[in-house]
Design an enzyme around this catalytic site. Structure first.
Site, mmCIF file in Angstrom:
data_model
loop_
_atom_site.group_PDB
_atom_site.id
_atom_site.type_symbol
_atom_site.label_atom_id
_atom_site.label_comp_id
_atom_site.label_asym_id
_atom_site.label_seq_id
_atom_site.Cartn_x
_atom_site.Cartn_y
_atom_site.Cartn_z
ATOM 1 N N ILE A 42 20.160 30.073 25.074
ATOM 2 C CA ILE A 42 18.539 29.879 25.992
ATOM 3 C C ILE A 42 17.875 30.413 25.200
ATOM 4 C CG2 ILE A 42 18.765 29.568 27.698
ATOM 5 C CD1 ILE A 42 18.696 31.854 29.336
ATOM 6 N N SER A 74 36.911 32.738 35.783
ATOM 7 C CA SER A 74 36.394 34.286 36.511
ATOM 8 C C SER A 74 37.570 35.213 37.474
ATOM 9 C CB SER A 74 34.729 34.891 36.703
ATOM 10 O OG SER A 74 34.901 36.273 37.505
ATOM 11 N N HIS A 105 36.788 36.056 40.142
ATOM 12 C CA HIS A 105 35.638 35.858 41.453
ATOM 13 C C HIS A 105 35.660 35.073 42.028
ATOM 14 C CE1 HIS A 105 34.482 40.166 40.391
ATOM 15 N NE2 HIS A 105 33.881 39.483 39.122
ATOM 16 N N TYR A 162 28.368 33.344 42.917
ATOM 17 C CA TYR A 162 28.918 33.892 41.577
ATOM 18 C C TYR A 162 30.148 33.151 41.652
ATOM 19 C CZ TYR A 162 30.594 34.796 36.939
ATOM 20 O OH TYR A 162 30.549 35.010 35.810
ATOM 21 N N LYS A 219 32.596 29.775 39.736
ATOM 22 C CA LYS A 219 33.687 29.650 39.045
ATOM 23 C C LYS A 219 34.910 28.494 40.474
ATOM 24 C CE LYS A 219 32.533 32.236 36.147
ATOM 25 N NZ LYS A 219 31.696 31.712 34.688
ATOM 26 N N SER A 240 38.244 41.551 33.602
ATOM 27 C CA SER A 240 37.364 42.897 33.279
ATOM 28 C C SER A 240 37.282 42.826 32.007
ATOM 29 C CB SER A 240 36.723 43.898 34.399
ATOM 30 O OG SER A 240 37.986 44.722 33.650
#
Length: 278
Positions: A33, A110, A112, A135, A139, A164
């Site tokens: 963007i 991720s 997560h 978040y 995913k 990570s």
């Protein structure tokens, strides 16, 4: 291949992917963007586009063979902030890929998505979703979207659950580190694997303390080479003792597991911005 698309091209991880990806295709189309992403590599063009805008994604993916989808709001935040880039953006990528007949989506998922599992559980790629944040929930949504589009449309996808990918400066990273070289290898294997169907693979280096099991994804040919143990003595000497009552210390999601929903998980992670400059 003829044309490869990279979303989130202005991001730190993508800064290390752009040049290697130009070697895998005749034309790399990078998109984000921002107005520009600096000097372009030979064979690379840049198209500004918003993930949340279907027309933009249809324009960017036209004529592509595959897309490496790295774009997203890369932190926890209010659900409304993630809705456009992370949820709607994922749908737009898969739907545009389907409409244009792409072979595969390679997606930056991720840890997560499964961040509330305990670190003492040596989890594999078949473990149930257990997101630690909105978040992480995004995913999970994209992983399920990939499964759905494979079952319904035959659109392949590989979901890289990155742990990570940043400098090792905390005890968690001794297990979760993904080096930039291993990131490049991982993305390359996800692209050049002959077939993938719907697949999940953990994005982690060959760390002695890696807390996840990639054996189910062995067919991809991803064989990480780097090991965070080289940083262990220095990192542990500076670190406070782990707190067994702190979910951030005992769960795979680290700080994301301990923050309140909608609050930044990155804020306490001391991530060094060492993006590659062009």
């Amino acid at each position: 291949m003829k044309k490869l698309v990279l979303t989130g091209a202005a991001g730190r991880l993508s800064s290390y992917l752009r040049e290697p990806l130009t070697q895998l295709c005749d034309a790399l189309v990078s998109t984000d963007i921002v107005d520009d992403i600096g000097t372009l590599y030979e064979g690379e063009t840049y198209i500004k586009g918003d993930l949340a805008n279907m027309d933009d994604m249809m324009r960017v993916l036209e004529g592509a063979d595959m897309v490496v989808h790295m774009g997203a709001y890369a932190d926890e935040g209010p659900f409304e902030k993630l809705l456009g880039p992370n949820f709607i953006g994922a749908y737009n990528i898969w739907e545009a890929a389907h409409r244009h007949g792409l072979k595969r989506v390679v997606y930056a998922s991720s840890i997560h998505a499964v961040g509330m599992h305990a670190k003492t559980d040596f989890i594999d790629t078949n473990v149930p979703h257990r997101p630690d944040t909105f978040y992480g929930l995004a995913k999970c949504f994209a992983e399920d979207l990939g499964s759905l589009y494979w079952d319904k449309h035959g659109l392949e996808s590989v979901h890289m659950r990155i742990l990570s990918c940043a400098q090792v400066n905390n005890p968690r990273a001794l297990g979760s580190w993904l080096s930039y070289d291993d990131l490049i290898q991982l993305v390359t294997r996800c692209i050049d694997a002959p077939t993938t169907g719907f697949s999940v693979v953990y994005g982690v280096s060959n760390n002695d303390r890696a807390p996840v099991d990639n054996s189910q994804a062995s067919f991809l040919g991803y064989r990480p080479k780097d090991n965070a143990e080289q940083f262990a003595a220095e990192v542990l000497a500076k670190a406070d003792p782990a707190d067994p009552q702190d979910v951030g210390d005992v769960c795979h999601g680290g700080p994301f597991a301990s923050v309140a929903l909608g609050n930044s998980g990155v804020a306490s992670m001391n991530i060094v911005d060492d993006a590659k400059k062009t």
